[in-house]
Design a protein around this motif. Structure first.
Motif, PDB file in Angstrom:
ATOM      1  N   VAL A 144       0.839  -1.194   0.000  1.00 28.06           N
ATOM      2  CA  VAL A 144       0.000   0.000   0.000  1.00 28.06           C
ATOM      3  C   VAL A 144       0.880   1.253   0.000  1.00 28.06           C
ATOM      4  O   VAL A 144       0.713   2.138  -0.842  1.00 28.06           O
ATOM      5  CB  VAL A 144      -0.930   0.017   1.222  1.00 28.06           C
ATOM      6  CG1 VAL A 144      -1.767   1.288   1.230  1.00 28.06           C
ATOM      7  CG2 VAL A 144      -1.803  -1.230   1.260  1.00 28.06           C
ATOM      8  N   ALA A 145       1.802   1.332   0.937  1.00 27.41           N
ATOM      9  CA  ALA A 145       2.660   2.508   1.053  1.00 27.41           C
ATOM     10  C   ALA A 145       3.866   2.168   1.904  1.00 27.41           C
ATOM     11  O   ALA A 145       3.808   1.290   2.758  1.00 27.41           O
ATOM     12  CB  ALA A 145       1.899   3.674   1.673  1.00 27.41           C
ATOM     13  N   THR A 146       4.953   2.878   1.665  1.00 28.22           N
ATOM     14  CA  THR A 146       6.149   2.727   2.482  1.00 28.22           C
ATOM     15  C   THR A 146       6.794   4.083   2.692  1.00 28.22           C
ATOM     16  O   THR A 146       6.609   4.994   1.882  1.00 28.22           O
ATOM     17  CB  THR A 146       7.146   1.734   1.843  1.00 28.22           C
ATOM     18  OG1 THR A 146       8.260   1.559   2.712  1.00 28.22           O
ATOM     19  CG2 THR A 146       7.627   2.243   0.498  1.00 28.22           C
ATOM     20  N   ILE A 147       7.526   4.216   3.804  1.00 31.38           N
ATOM     21  CA  ILE A 147       8.162   5.485   4.136  1.00 31.38           C
ATOM     22  C   ILE A 147       9.540   5.230   4.727  1.00 31.38           C
ATOM     23  O   ILE A 147       9.736   4.284   5.499  1.00 31.38           O
ATOM     24  CB  ILE A 147       7.266   6.292   5.117  1.00 31.38           C
ATOM     25  CG1 ILE A 147       7.828   7.684   5.359  1.00 31.38           C
ATOM     26  CG2 ILE A 147       7.084   5.543   6.437  1.00 31.38           C
ATOM     27  CD1 ILE A 147       6.843   8.614   6.076  1.00 31.38           C
ATOM     28  N   GLY A 148      10.499   6.059   4.358  1.00 29.37           N
ATOM     29  CA  GLY A 148      11.827   5.987   4.941  1.00 29.37           C
ATOM     30  C   GLY A 148      11.815   6.643   6.302  1.00 29.37           C
ATOM     31  O   GLY A 148      11.382   7.782   6.430  1.00 29.37           O
ATOM     32  N   ARG A 149      12.283   5.913   7.308  1.00 27.86           N
ATOM     33  CA  ARG A 149      12.225   6.437   8.670  1.00 27.86           C
ATOM     34  C   ARG A 149      13.112   7.664   8.823  1.00 27.86           C
ATOM     35  O   ARG A 149      12.809   8.562   9.597  1.00 27.86           O
ATOM     36  CB  ARG A 149      12.638   5.360   9.670  1.00 27.86           C
ATOM     37  CG  ARG A 149      11.626   4.218   9.775  1.00 27.86           C
ATOM     38  CD  ARG A 149      12.058   3.210  10.808  1.00 27.86           C
ATOM     39  NE  ARG A 149      12.111   3.808  12.137  1.00 27.86           N
ATOM     40  CZ  ARG A 149      13.152   3.663  12.959  1.00 27.86           C
ATOM     41  NH1 ARG A 149      14.208   2.988  12.589  1.00 27.86           N
ATOM     42  NH2 ARG A 149      13.111   4.222  14.147  1.00 27.86           N
ATOM     43  N   ARG A 150      14.209   7.717   8.107  1.00 27.19           N
ATOM     44  CA  ARG A 150      15.128   8.858   8.233  1.00 27.19           C
ATOM     45  C   ARG A 150      14.934   9.878   7.113  1.00 27.19           C
ATOM     46  O   ARG A 150      14.963  11.076   7.347  1.00 27.19           O
ATOM     47  CB  ARG A 150      16.566   8.351   8.261  1.00 27.19           C
ATOM     48  CG  ARG A 150      16.881   7.542   9.513  1.00 27.19           C
ATOM     49  CD  ARG A 150      18.187   6.784   9.398  1.00 27.19           C
ATOM     50  NE  ARG A 150      18.483   6.050  10.635  1.00 27.19           N
ATOM     51  CZ  ARG A 150      17.919   4.915  10.970  1.00 27.19           C
ATOM     52  NH1 ARG A 150      17.024   4.352  10.200  1.00 27.19           N
ATOM     53  NH2 ARG A 150      18.252   4.333  12.101  1.00 27.19           N
ATOM     54  N   SER A 151      14.699   9.408   5.904  1.00 32.11           N
ATOM     55  CA  SER A 151      14.573  10.316   4.760  1.00 32.11           C
ATOM     56  C   SER A 151      13.190  10.929   4.659  1.00 32.11           C
ATOM     57  O   SER A 151      13.028  12.033   4.138  1.00 32.11           O
ATOM     58  CB  SER A 151      14.876   9.560   3.467  1.00 32.11           C
ATOM     59  OG  SER A 151      13.854   8.583   3.216  1.00 32.11           O
ATOM     60  N   THR A 163       8.242  -3.826   8.805  1.00 37.90           N
ATOM     61  CA  THR A 163       9.486  -3.081   8.825  1.00 37.90           C
ATOM     62  C   THR A 163      10.647  -4.059   8.653  1.00 37.90           C
ATOM     63  O   THR A 163      10.442  -5.264   8.522  1.00 37.90           O
ATOM     64  CB  THR A 163       9.626  -2.271  10.124  1.00 37.90           C
ATOM     65  OG1 THR A 163      10.727  -1.365   9.992  1.00 37.90           O
ATOM     66  CG2 THR A 163       9.853  -3.167  11.341  1.00 37.90           C
ATOM     67  N   GLY A 164      11.855  -3.519   8.652  1.00 37.31           N
ATOM     68  CA  GLY A 164      13.022  -4.370   8.438  1.00 37.31           C
ATOM     69  C   GLY A 164      13.523  -4.319   7.012  1.00 37.31           C
ATOM     70  O   GLY A 164      14.530  -4.941   6.681  1.00 37.31           O
ATOM     71  N   GLY A 165      12.831  -3.581   6.148  1.00 37.69           N
ATOM     72  CA  GLY A 165      13.289  -3.453   4.779  1.00 37.69           C
ATOM     73  C   GLY A 165      14.535  -2.587   4.681  1.00 37.69           C
ATOM     74  O   GLY A 165      14.800  -1.758   5.548  1.00 37.69           O
ATOM     75  N   THR A 166      15.277  -2.791   3.605  1.00 36.77           N
ATOM     76  CA  THR A 166      16.526  -2.051   3.431  1.00 36.77           C
ATOM     77  C   THR A 166      16.451  -1.018   2.318  1.00 36.77           C
ATOM     78  O   THR A 166      17.425  -0.309   2.075  1.00 36.77           O
ATOM     79  CB  THR A 166      17.688  -3.019   3.140  1.00 36.77           C
ATOM     80  OG1 THR A 166      17.352  -3.788   1.975  1.00 36.77           O
ATOM     81  CG2 THR A 166      17.933  -3.942   4.324  1.00 36.77           C
ATOM     82  N   TRP A 167      15.319  -0.947   1.619  1.00 36.04           N
ATOM     83  CA  TRP A 167      15.150   0.102   0.626  1.00 36.04           C
ATOM     84  C   TRP A 167      13.669   0.379   0.466  1.00 36.04           C
ATOM     85  O   TRP A 167      12.823  -0.358   0.989  1.00 36.04           O
ATOM     86  CB  TRP A 167      15.816  -0.260  -0.692  1.00 36.04           C
ATOM     87  CG  TRP A 167      15.288  -1.478  -1.369  1.00 36.04           C
ATOM     88  CD1 TRP A 167      15.274  -2.758  -0.891  1.00 36.04           C
ATOM     89  CD2 TRP A 167      14.706  -1.555  -2.675  1.00 36.04           C
ATOM     90  NE1 TRP A 167      14.730  -3.615  -1.791  1.00 36.04           N
ATOM     91  CE2 TRP A 167      14.369  -2.915  -2.904  1.00 36.04           C
ATOM     92  CE3 TRP A 167      14.456  -0.615  -3.659  1.00 36.04           C
ATOM     93  CZ2 TRP A 167      13.789  -3.334  -4.090  1.00 36.04           C
ATOM     94  CZ3 TRP A 167      13.871  -1.044  -4.849  1.00 36.04           C
ATOM     95  CH2 TRP A 167      13.544  -2.380  -5.049  1.00 36.04           C
ATOM     96  N   LEU A 168      13.326   1.434  -0.244  1.00 36.19           N
ATOM     97  CA  LEU A 168      11.939   1.860  -0.396  1.00 36.19           C
ATOM     98  C   LEU A 168      11.257   0.909  -1.362  1.00 36.19           C
ATOM     99  O   LEU A 168      11.339   1.063  -2.575  1.00 36.19           O
ATOM    100  CB  LEU A 168      11.913   3.301  -0.921  1.00 36.19           C
ATOM    101  CG  LEU A 168      10.661   4.132  -0.626  1.00 36.19           C
ATOM    102  CD1 LEU A 168      10.519   4.380   0.862  1.00 36.19           C
ATOM    103  CD2 LEU A 168      10.721   5.447  -1.391  1.00 36.19           C
ATOM    104  N   SER A 169      10.574  -0.078  -0.814  1.00 37.18           N
ATOM    105  CA  SER A 169      10.016  -1.138  -1.633  1.00 37.18           C
ATOM    106  C   SER A 169       8.607  -1.478  -1.189  1.00 37.18           C
ATOM    107  O   SER A 169       8.273  -1.385  -0.003  1.00 37.18           O
ATOM    108  CB  SER A 169      10.891  -2.396  -1.518  1.00 37.18           C
ATOM    109  OG  SER A 169      10.276  -3.502  -2.128  1.00 37.18           O
ATOM    110  N   LEU A 170       7.794  -1.916  -2.142  1.00 37.35           N
ATOM    111  CA  LEU A 170       6.454  -2.404  -1.855  1.00 37.35           C
ATOM    112  C   LEU A 170       6.352  -3.907  -2.066  1.00 37.35           C
ATOM    113  O   LEU A 170       5.261  -4.452  -2.216  1.00 37.35           O
ATOM    114  CB  LEU A 170       5.431  -1.673  -2.736  1.00 37.35           C
ATOM    115  CG  LEU A 170       5.221  -0.193  -2.394  1.00 37.35           C
ATOM    116  CD1 LEU A 170       4.299   0.471  -3.399  1.00 37.35           C
ATOM    117  CD2 LEU A 170       4.699  -0.024  -0.983  1.00 37.35           C
TER     118      LEU A 170
END
Length: 123
Positions: free
Chosen positions: A48-55, A98-105
């Motif tokens: 549905v959506a993803t967000i970078g915690r720092r960016s 969570t636990g992903g390493t890049w902005l991915s769906l």
């Protein structure tokens, strides 16, 4: 270990709104991205959506079409999904990950998952 707890799911009528929350706890050091997925009965899990915690960068599934907004409160380790103009086809179990390493769906990119919260939209 990371724990994710989703809340906010409910039954609404078409055109309605909901705001989902996902509270994260545990060690989040390598969890740079948080995401929402959904899965309807008999269908594959979809992003549905993803967000970078720092960016703060965001990525949405094509079907969102401007109706949903992902946001976060890093101080509270919480991510939100504001859903507007809900339609019956949005009916699904919604999962936080969570636990992903890049902005991915892609669900296989995420290591940690919550139990889900049910969203039901009636016409």
């Amino acid at each position: 270990q990371v724990q994710l707890v989703e809340t906010g799911g409910a039954s609404v009528q078409a055109g309605g709104t909901l705001k989902l929350s996902c509270a994260a706890s545990g060690y989040l050091g390598s969890s740079n991205f948080m995401a929402w997925f959904r899965q309807a009965p008999g269908k594959e899990r979809e992003g549905v959506a993803t967000i970078g915690r720092r960016s703060g960068n965001r990525l949405y599934g094509d079907f969102v079409k401007g109706r949903f907004t992902i946001s976060q409160d890093n101080a509270a380790n919480t991510v939100y999904l504001q859903m507007n103009s809900l339609q019956p086809e949005d009916t699904a179990m919604y999962y936080c990950a969570t636990g992903g390493t890049w902005l991915s769906l892609r669900p296989e990119e995420y290591a940690y998952w919550g139990q889900g919260t049910q969203v039901t939209v009636s016409s």
